[in-house]
Design a protein around this motif. Sequence first.
Motif, short mmCIF file in Angstrom:
data_model
loop_
_atom_site.label_atom_id
_atom_site.label_comp_id
_atom_site.label_asym_id
_atom_site.label_seq_id
_atom_site.Cartn_x
_atom_site.Cartn_y
_atom_site.Cartn_z
N ASP A 3 0.83 -1.20 0.00
CA ASP A 3 0.00 0.00 0.00
C ASP A 3 0.87 1.25 0.00
O ASP A 3 0.58 2.22 -0.69
N GLY A 52 -1.70 -2.03 -7.17
CA GLY A 52 -2.77 -1.68 -6.25
C GLY A 52 -3.71 -2.85 -6.01
O GLY A 52 -4.13 -3.10 -4.88
N HIS A 106 -5.68 2.97 -1.07
CA HIS A 106 -4.57 2.39 -0.30
C HIS A 106 -4.64 2.80 1.17
O HIS A 106 -4.40 1.98 2.06
#
Length: 122
Positions: A3, A52, A106
């Motif tokens: 993240d 991601g 995130h």
Amino acid sequence: MLDRIGIAATSLCALHCILLPLLIPALPLLGLTFLADHAWEHGFLAATAVLGTIALYSGYKRYHKKLFPFVLLFLGVSVYWIKHDFSETAEPFFIIIGAGLIVASHVINLRLCNNFKQCNTP
């Protein structure tokens, strides 16, 4: 960890897109004309989306089972991807909104994971 890398990559991508119009005249002198290429931007954005997705899936599977971070990630990537379809004056708004959504995905994933870990600590 992923993240944090995703947040950094998205932030760098947003800076690249915002600062690029100011740097375009200098790119040929520096041998960096590829930075102004849409294909390079889309490639970097696709890599950001893959990273991601992996980061969010890790948190989803191990901890929180929430789909909201994925929605934000894919919405942000979509907004960012279509920025070239609009006028040059609108592009910075698409960049900020898209990057903001990706970073938010995130950050929310990190918080959900941390909250889950804290709740399950003896």
